[in-house]
Design a protein around this motif. Structure first.
Motif: not given
Length: 901
Positions: A315-328
């Protein structure tokens, strides 16, 4: 979007972004908050799709109720529809899908309909990533040269795809050289949340590749389906499925300092194979998930087909948001994605057990128990601890691993007196020897691991230490690196490890699914000659996800999946018969022995480099021009016609015969009468066995077909690249040199023509039966059709005239593909098999198909004129029966398009 006819319109709710934008979504918790919060997060996505798509036709309120009541309904074999938000394809499966669309347009026109109606209504992305091969290695211009060869080989295919991009609406093509479909999906195509006309809803998808599940690591629900089924979704159909069981996989504990994500996934793969999760969802939870980056999670999700589940979901979590930010992803996207996921109950905190839903069953892994591992030599689920590798490979040579099957999946039947054989070879003016266990291919490849900066940078750091200590790789070992996107090149270069990888021979050779799909290219001639001369069990070691027999290269009989770090380590060692604990990798420049522990980076070292060098700017730069392609791609010209102008001389693209003679009327069901068995097969026959993707053997029916059209062996290319030509693919069906047909004493693509007992190529036997108007069937064991989701593994048998398969069990995707082509998947009753029924396969079979056929129908099978046993017709849903009645799913869609029913 207009939802006035949707009975759940009242659930539409608004929220406002910081920029003042008002967005709508379906508030599912308003249905019943208690029931909703008990649902696994993956089931919540199915529920949202059903609510949003409810039209009381394809999706009914009763379907919504069944999903909402999953806790009580999950054991009832309830059929539900699922409408994914998009479809993703790669070129091996995408080209035949577009060929089918083109042929369907022709069929619709011939039946008096409007061909332009054959058009995707569901967004589709096609990434060209499977056509590049490892021809040139150990060169700074390897990428350019391999891409030039790729374009020379595949010009017709690429022209066809360019036509498709123009002819069909709602289809995006990502050109060759951009990366591997699943990594591009993760880093760029994945939306996390769709926003259309002010409505937001979860990103979800199906894809024509079994490793579509990789996107599950980012909180996006998706899985692999057959190309045939994906085409129906593109045309607006829902996926019909049985409400799945959801296995909760609780992760706890801490990761050891020397353990990689690859080690974790190989451990999970073996564990879940033992648990038994075929046809089920697996959803990961627990405090240990917090330690896993999205790239780590995606590695685990990628291997979902190897542990047999439909999805492996995080499931999506704060790590997901971190990855979305990291990938632009943009700040605006990040804001509404997080807002929506939290408001809709699709966002979670893995450290909070109060958010844990109800599961069908819970299993557990303590990360502290994970050891450094490989998997092989023939299956991805056969994990071997690195510490046991030397002894395990010796057992494989000894072949004393099974009292029932002396070879099986862990053996090679090498006589004791031959196990120490060494064959000399001369390479680049130097003398070498190789033997059983020698590494001849070492490839850092595949979406599985090249999407993960931790293991890629770890490999770079290991290479740096190894070179600095004076270690090297023998020049005859075919080393390569094929990343899943250009971002990998970027951060390897910026972190300074690229020169050290290149000194060990791991130059970047292309951006695509290369060695892992079997596009490993030729071995050096002296190496190939030595292997053949000594009949050696040589090694391919790769950071991929598949290692089935005959897949990686015909001459590497043993293939091991490993982390990129271990790929380099075994390449340096030169063989797998090594105990890294007490034996050195080699001798360094100072004359001292160097051990693996001396060059292995810790997790902390790797993470420090990753934090510094893997940044959003890299992703934005790489993906800003991804759909433009190279100058070679841009130079290709394609037709603007609505109907494809088929070229009868083409050896790549041909109009398939699937709809020849099709009528508007639905034909009556026919029994399969007087059938012979074309193949009698055992367990774990994969789609690689049924429809190989690798090179075309020079003595094969496909080679004879191409040679008759003036092509030289150098121009044959691979089966995968010729999936747009039914004549090649029919001849390539069951053409794997490692397939074991019980009619014969040795493996190979041969069979016995029953009436005369002649041994001949499978294609030739099938054509003789077809000329006699004699149907044929296949007998098989457990897990028939496991492996990649290849539609030609169903289309090819249809072309041969195979009307039914009788097996002990099926892989999910392949079973639906068989139905999609109008082939009957029969399953022996519990406890029965060909062996228990004393079937030799040389009998004459009649399968009595009733007109009242229904899901799970138990039907009679006659052998030599009298009823001998019963078998279950593996049509699991009413929709599957409907498709079969029409002769296949595409026939159904054509009749629907022209209003024939």
């Amino acid at each position: 979007m207009d939802f006035k006819s949707n009975p759940y319109e009242h659930l539409l709710t608004e929220f406002e972004t910081s920029g003042g934008r008002r967005l709508r979504f379906f508030d599912l918790q308003a249905l019943d908050v208690t029931k909703f919060r008990s649902l696994p997060y993956s089931i919540r996505v199915l529920l949202e799709s059903a609510v949003r798509s409810c039209d009381e036709f394809q999706v009914k309120r009763s379907h919504v109720d069944d999903i909402l009541n999953w806790v009580t309904k999950k054991d009832e074999q309830v059929e539900i529809p699922f409408r994914p938000a998009r479809v993703i394809l790669q070129d091996f499966t995408g080209v035949p899908a577009v060929v089918d669309f083109a042929a369907m347009r022709d069929a619709v026109e011939s039946l008096g309909g409007d061909p332009s109606k054959i058009n995707p209504v569901c967004p589709a992305d096609l990434v060209v990533d499977h056509s590049v091969q490892v021809d040139v290695v150990k060169s700074l211009d390897a990428v350019t040269k391999n891409q030039q060869i790729e374009f020379e080989r595949n010009k017709e295919r690429f022209q066809f795809l360019k036509w498709g991009a123009k002819a069909f609406k709602n289809m995006t093509i990502v050109p060759p050289g951009s990366g591997i479909v699943h990594q591009v999906n993760l880093e760029y195509l994945g939306r996390a949340v769709f926003m259309v006309d002010g409505l937001v809803y979860p990103d979800s998808l199906v894809g024509t590749d079994s490793h579509t599940t990789m996107i599950n690591g980012m909180g996006i629900l998706g899985w692999g389906v057959g190309g045939i089924e994906a085409e129906a979704v593109m045309l607006g159909q829902t996926i019909s499925m049985v409400l799945p069981h959801v296995i909760g996989y609780r992760i706890k504990g801490s990761i050891g300092p020397l353990v990689t994500s690859t080690d974790i996934v190989l451990t999970i793969t073996k564990h879940l194979r033992q648990v038994g999760v075929v046809g089920k969802f697996v959803e990961f939870f627990g405090p240990g998930v917090e330690q896993l980056s999205v790239a780590d999670r995606a590695t685990i999700s990628n291997m979902c087909p190897e542990y047999g589940a439909t999805v492996g979901y995080f499931a999506a979590d704060q790590m997901t948001m971190k990855y979305l930010k990291q990938t632009g992803r943009s700040d605006e996207q990040l804001e509404y994605i997080e807002q929506y996921l939290k408001l809709s109950g699709l966002f979670r905190n893995f450290n909070n057990p109060d958010e844990d839903p109800t599961f069908s069953e819970i299993v557990e892994l303590d990360l502290s128990t994970v050891a450094s591992s490989l998997s092989g030599p023939k299956r991805p689920q056969d994990r071997v601890a690195v510490s046991d590798m030397k002894a395990d490979f010796q057992k494989c040579l000894d072949n004393k691993v099974s009292s029932v099957d002396k070879v099986g999946f862990k053996g090679f039947k090498i006589e004791k007196e031959r196990q120490a054989d060494r064959i000399p070879l001369t390479f680049e003016g130097r003398e070498f020897e190789i033997g059983h266990g020698s590494v001849v291919i070492a490839a850092i490849t595949s979406c599985t691991n090249t999407s993960n900066p931790s293991v890629m940078l770890g490999a770079g750091l290991l290479a740096k230490k190894a070179v600095e200590m004076g270690l090297s790789v023998a020049p005859y070992v075919k080393t390569s690196m094929s990343p899943g996107s250009g971002v990998v090149t970027y951060y390897l270069r910026e972190s300074g490890v690229t020169p050290f990888l290149e000194q060990l021979g791991f130059h970047i050779v292309g951006y695509g699914c290369m060695t892992c799909i079997g596009n490993s290219g030729p071995l050096p001639e002296p190496v190939a000659e030595a292997i053949t001369k000594g009949d050696l069990v040589t090694i391919g070691i790769l950071s991929g996800n598949r290692n089935f027999e005959g897949r990686i290269h015909p001459l590497t009989r043993a293939n091991y999946l490993a982390s990129p770090l271990l790929v380099i380590a075994y390449a340096i060692a030169g063989h797998v018969s090594i105990d890294f604990e007490c034996e050195p990798l080699g001798v360094g420049k100072d004359g001292r022995e160097v051990y693996l522990k001396d060059v292995w980076p810790t997790r902390e070292e790797i993470q420090a480099v990753e934090r510094e060098f893997v940044v959003p700017a890299m992703f934005k730069e790489v993906y800003s021009t991804i759909t433009e392609g190279t100058p070679m791609w841009r130079a290709i010209e394609a037709s603007d016609d609505i109907l494809y102008p088929w070229d009868a001389k083409s050896t790549y693209i041909q109009k398939p015969p699937f709809f020849d003679g099709m009528t508007r009327e639905i034909p009556a069901l026919q029994s399969v009468e007087g059938a012979y068995v074309i193949l009698n097969l055992g367990d774990s026959v994969t789609t690689d066995h049924i429809s190989p993707a690798g090179s075309i053997a020079r003595n094969s029916p496909a080679a004879r077909y191409l040679a008759a059209r003036g092509l030289t062996p150098r121009e044959f290319n691979s089966y995968g690249s010729r999936r747009g030509n039914d004549s090649v693919m029919a001849r390539g069906t069951f053409a794997n040199i490692r397939i074991v047909n019980k009619f014969l004493d040795k493996s190979g693509p041969k069979t016995v023509y029953i009436p005369t007992a002649e041994v001949m190529d499978i294609y030739d036997a099938a054509m003789r039966y077809k000329d006699e108007k004699r149907p044929i069937i296949v007998l098989a064991g457990k897990d028939y059709g496991s492996g990649s989701s290849r539609d030609w593994a169903a289309k090819g048998p249809w072309m041969l005239g195979i009307r039914a398969v009788i097996a002990e069990s099926y892989e999910r995707i392949h079973r639906t593909n068989l139905i999609g082509m109008g082939i009957i998947p029969l399953q022996y009753l519990e406890g029965q098999s060909a062996s228990s029924l004393q079937l030799t396969g040389r009998e004459v079979y009649t399968i009595h198909v009733p007109q009242c056929l229904r899901p799970g129908h138990v039907i009679d099978v006659s052998v030599n004129g009298s009823v001998a046993f019963q078998a279950t017709a593996r049509f699991d849903t009413d929709v599957e029966v409907t498709y079969f009645r029409h002769g296949g799913i595409l026939n159904y869609m054509i009749r629907k398009t022209i209003g024939a029913f």
